[in-house]
Design an enzyme around this catalytic site. Structure first.
Site, PDB file in Angstrom:
ATOM      1  CE  LYS A 108      -3.493  -2.681   0.722  1.00 51.23           C
ATOM      2  NZ  LYS A 108      -4.671  -2.826  -0.083  1.00 51.23           N
TER       3      LYS A 108
HETATM    4  C1  LIG Z   1      -0.717  -7.757   2.260  1.00 50.92           C
HETATM    5  C2  LIG Z   1      -1.860  -7.687   1.312  1.00 50.92           C
HETATM    6  N1  LIG Z   1      -1.896  -8.532   0.282  1.00 50.92           N
HETATM    7  C3  LIG Z   1      -2.908  -8.516  -0.596  1.00 50.92           C
HETATM    8  C4  LIG Z   1      -3.976  -7.648  -0.459  1.00 50.92           C
HETATM    9  C5  LIG Z   1      -5.053  -7.663  -1.485  1.00 50.92           C
HETATM   10  O1  LIG Z   1      -4.944  -6.569  -2.356  1.00 50.92           O
HETATM   11  P1  LIG Z   1      -6.221  -5.959  -3.051  1.00 50.92           P
HETATM   12  O2  LIG Z   1      -7.155  -5.548  -1.963  1.00 50.92           O
HETATM   13  O3  LIG Z   1      -5.726  -4.813  -3.836  1.00 50.92           O
HETATM   14  O4  LIG Z   1      -6.796  -7.045  -3.867  1.00 50.92           O
HETATM   15  C6  LIG Z   1      -3.977  -6.749   0.612  1.00 50.92           C
HETATM   16  C7  LIG Z   1      -5.060  -5.776   0.841  1.00 50.92           C
HETATM   17  O5  LIG Z   1      -5.468  -5.055   0.028  1.00 50.92           O
HETATM   18  C8  LIG Z   1      -2.889  -6.747   1.497  1.00 50.92           C
HETATM   19  O6  LIG Z   1      -2.825  -5.859   2.482  1.00 50.92           O
HETATM   20  N1  LIG Z   2      -6.329  -5.169   2.205  1.00 47.70           N
HETATM   21  C1  LIG Z   2      -6.708  -3.821   2.324  1.00 47.70           C
HETATM   22  C2  LIG Z   2      -8.183  -3.639   2.175  1.00 47.70           C
HETATM   23  C3  LIG Z   2      -8.511  -2.329   1.564  1.00 47.70           C
HETATM   24  O1  LIG Z   2      -8.072  -2.336   0.262  1.00 47.70           O
HETATM   25  P1  LIG Z   2      -7.800  -1.054  -0.607  1.00 47.70           P
HETATM   26  O2  LIG Z   2      -6.707  -1.454  -1.512  1.00 47.70           O
HETATM   27  O3  LIG Z   2      -9.053  -0.763  -1.286  1.00 47.70           O
HETATM   28  O4  LIG Z   2      -7.405   0.074   0.261  1.00 47.70           O
HETATM   29  C4  LIG Z   2      -6.159  -3.283   3.639  1.00 47.70           C
HETATM   30  O5  LIG Z   2      -5.108  -3.747   4.045  1.00 47.70           O
HETATM   31  O6  LIG Z   2      -6.740  -2.420   4.249  1.00 47.70           O
END
Ligand SMILES: Cc1ncc(COP(=O)(O)O)c(C=O)c1O
Ligand SMILES: N[C@@H](CCOP(=O)(O)O)C(=O)O
Length: 490
Positions: A108
Site C-alpha cells: 500500500k
Molecule cells: C498484504 C496484502 N496482500 C494482498 C492484499 C489484497 O490486495 P487488493 O485488496 O488490492 O486485492 C492486501 C489488501 O489489500 C494486502 O494488504
Molecule cells: N487489504 C486492504 C483492504 C482495503 O483495500 P484497498 O486497496 O481498497 O485500500 C487493507 O489492508 O486495508
C-alpha cells in the site's frame, strides 16, 4: 490523447484532479479512465522506478505539470528503504516482486506515499480551500499506510476504521500507536466488508455531505476505490517486467504471467490496466485465501457473497466484497454502465449476481482464479523457507501456492512474477509457526527469534513498535460510523 475520467455508473466525465478529490462518484460508482494510454516498452527498459512512474502517471494526470509530478514522485519514493523501490528477487524459476520496502512494510505504501501529494495538488488545481477529510476502511495494511501518508499533512484529517478483531497484532499496534495531530483510528465490531460498506454509505449520504460542506469540509478516500490510489500501482507491473528484461530473464515483448494475492481487487486491477496499456501479460492469476468468492466467480460467472466470512492468517485478504471488481466488469462489458448499475443493485439487494456468458468467456481469457486454504498456505511458507531460505508472508504465500498449482496444471511455460505484498514481520505468529512450528513466546520475542533463526534484519518500523504508546483505543459498532465521523468533524 487527453485522458478524462467517468463513473462506472453514470455518463458525466470529469478531470483527474476532480476524480482524485471526490474519491467515489455521487451515485456510488467508481471513477475509471476514459482511455488507456499506450506505452512504448522499449523506452522504459533502462529507466529507473521513478522515471517509469513519471512516464505512466504523466499520461493519466494531464493537468499535473512535469515539475509538480516529478517532485511528488521524488518525495514519495525517497521514503523507501531500497533505491529500486520494488525490486524483483529471483530464485528457482520464480520471480518475487517485493512491494514491502516502504514506511509501513506493505504494498500500500507504493500508492499511499504519493496520494497525499496528489490530493493536495488536485485541491490547488480545483481551487478547493476546504478541509479534506480522508475516510479509510482497512483490513490491516491500507489503514497504516494511509495514516503514515496523511499524518500532519496540512489542511487534511484522516479517519481510519479497522475490524478490531480482524487484523494481525502487529497491524493493530501499527495503527493504534499512530502519532499525528490530524489522525483518528477507530476499531469496529465487524469485518472489513462492514467497514467498507460503512465508508461507502457515508460517501453516498448527500445530506451528511452537505452538512460537512457547510462547515467547509469535503470527504475523499485513501482506499483503492480512489483512482488516485490505483494508478501508482500500475507502475510496478512495468518496472518488474523491465527488471527481468534487464537481467536477461526475458526478452522485450515476451509475454509473462503475474500472480496477485487478492482481496479488494485493486492490485490485480492495476495489472489489468498495465495490460491495457500494452504490457505483454498473458494471464493475471487471481489468488484468494479461504474467502474464495473470486475463485468461484471465475469458475461460474456468479459472484456470491452470501457465505461465511472466514478469518485467516492472511487477514488483509479477508474480504467478500471486492470493490474494484466493478471497474473490471465495466471495462470487460465494453463500458456498459446500465449493466453495472443492475449488477451492483443485485449485489446490494441479493448479495449475488451473474454476468452474461459472453462476458465470462472474455474475462476468462485473461484471468485465472484459484485459492489456497490455511493448511496449504502454512505449508508453502515452510517449504519455500526450507528450499530457498526465503521467508514469505502469508498473503504472498497464498499467491505462491496458486502460481505453483497453475504451473503444475497447465502447459504454460511462461515466466511468472509473484507479487509479494507485505513483510513477513507484520505476521510473525503465522510465519513462525509455519516454519518452526509452535512457540508460546510473546510477539516481540517471537520477532527477535524469527530474525535470529532466519538471519533476516528486523525492519526499523517494527523495532520502533515495541515501545510505542497506544493512542487510539476506541471501538464502535459498524452502525455508529457516520455518528463517529460527525463527532470528530462537526
Ligand atoms: C498484504 C496484502 N496482500 C494482498 C492484499 C489484497 O490486495 P487488493 O485488496 O488490492 O486485492 C492486501 C489488501 O489489500 C494486502 O494488504
Ligand atoms: N487489504 C486492504 C483492504 C482495503 O483495500 P484497498 O486497496 O481498497 O485500500 C487493507 O489492508 O486495508
Amino acid at each position: 490523447m487527453n485522458i478524462s475520467y467517468k463513473s462506472t455508473r453514470s455518463d458525466k466525465t470529469i478531470t483527474a484532479s476532480q476524480a482524485i478529490l471526490k474519491g467515489i462518484s455521487d451515485e456510488g460508482g467508481l471513477f475509471v479512465p476514459t482511455a488507456f494510454p499506450q506505452i512504448d516498452l522499449e523506452n522504459l527498459v533502462h529507466k529507473s522506478y521513478k522515471e517509469i512512474c513519471y512516464s505512466i502517471l504523466s499520461k493519466y494526470l494531464p493537468e499535473f505539470s512535469e515539475n509538480h509530478l516529478k517532485d511528488i514522485i521524488g518525495k514519495a519514493y525517497d521514503k523507501f528503504s531500497v533505491p529500486k523501490v520494488a525490486p524483483v528477487v529471483s530464485f528457482g524459476n520464480r520471480h518475487i516482486l517485493e512491494l514491502f520496502h516502504g514506511p509501513t512494510l506493505a504494498f500500500k505504501d507504493v500508492a499511499l506515499s504519493i496520494l497525499p501529494y496528489l490530493i493536495q495538488v488536485s485541491a490547488k488545481l480545483q481551487n478547493v480551500e476546504d478541509k479534506i477529510v480522508i475516510l479509510t476502511a482497512t483490513s490491516g495494511d491500507t489503514g497504516k499506510a494511509a495514516l503514515e501518508g496523511f499524518a500532519n499533512v496540512e489542511n487534511t484529517k484522516i479517519i481510519v476504521f479497522y475490524p478490531s478483531e480482524g487484523v494481525s497484532s502487529i497491524q493493530k499496534r501499527q495503527m493504534t500507536s499512530q502519532v499525528g495531530n490530524n489522525v483518528y483510528v477507530l476499531g469496529i465490531e465487524g469485518n472489513f466488508d462492514d467497514a467498507q460498506n460503512g465508508v461507502k454509505s457515508i460517501f453516498s449520504n448527500k445530506e451528511f455531505k452537505e452538512k460537512l460542506k457547510s462547515e467547509k469540509i469535503i470527504l475523499s478516500s485513501a482506499n483503492s476505490i480512489n483512482i488516485g490510489r490505483l494508478l501508482p500501482q500500475v507502475v510496478y507491473y512495468f518496472s518488474s517486467y523491465m527488471e527481468l528484461v534487464q537481467k536477461g530473464a526475458i526478452a522485450l515483448n515476451d509475454s509473462v504471467n503475474f500472480t496477485v494475492p487478492t482481496g479488494n481487487f485493486g492490485d490485480i486491477l492495476a495489472g489489468y490496466y498495465a495490460k491495457k496499456m500494452g504490457l505483454p501479460i498473458h494471464k493475471l492469476l487471481c489468488a484468494s485465501n479461504s474467502n474464495n468468492v473470486l475463485y468461484d466467480f471465475f469458475k461460474t460467472g456468479t459472484y456470491n457473497k452470501n457465505r461465511e466470512f472466514i478469518k485467516t492468517i492472511s487477514p488483509s485478504m479477508d474480504i467478500l466484497i471486492s470493490s474494484n471488481f466493478e471497474r473490471m466488469l465495466y471495462h470487460a462489458s465494453n463500458n456498459d454502465q446500465e449493466l453495472i448499475v443492475n449488477l451492483m443493485e443485485e449485489l446490494n439487494t441479493k448479495g449475488s449476481y451473474t454476468i452474461p456468458e459472453e462476458m465470462k468467456s472474455g474475462i476468462s481469457e485473461l484471468f485465472y482464479g484459484s485459492y489456497s486454504d490455511e493448511e496449504s498456505t502454512k505449508k508453502v511458507i515452510g517449504q519455500v523457507y526450507e528450499e530457498y531460505n526465503y521467508v514469505l508472508d502469508p498473503h504472498t504465500a497464498v499467491a505462491y501456492k496458486v502460481c505453483e498449482d497453475y504451473v503444475k496444471n497447465t502447459s504454460d511455460e511462461r515466466t511468472n512474477i509473484i507479487l509479494s505484498t507485505a513483510s513477513p514481520f507484520k505476521f510473525p505468529e503465522a510465519v513462525y509457526e509455519s516454519i518452526f512450528k509452535n512457540s508460546d513466546l510473546e510477539v516481540y520475542e517471537l520477532i527477535d527469534k524469527l530474525a535470529q533463526k532466519t538471519s533476516l534484519t528486523i525492519p526499523e518500523p517494527i523495532k520502533k513498535l515495541k515501545d510505542s504508546a497506544i493512542l487510539h483505543k476506541k471501538v464502535i459498532s459498524s452502525d455508529e460510523m457516520k455518528e463517529a465521523v460527525g463527532e470528530i468533524l462537526l
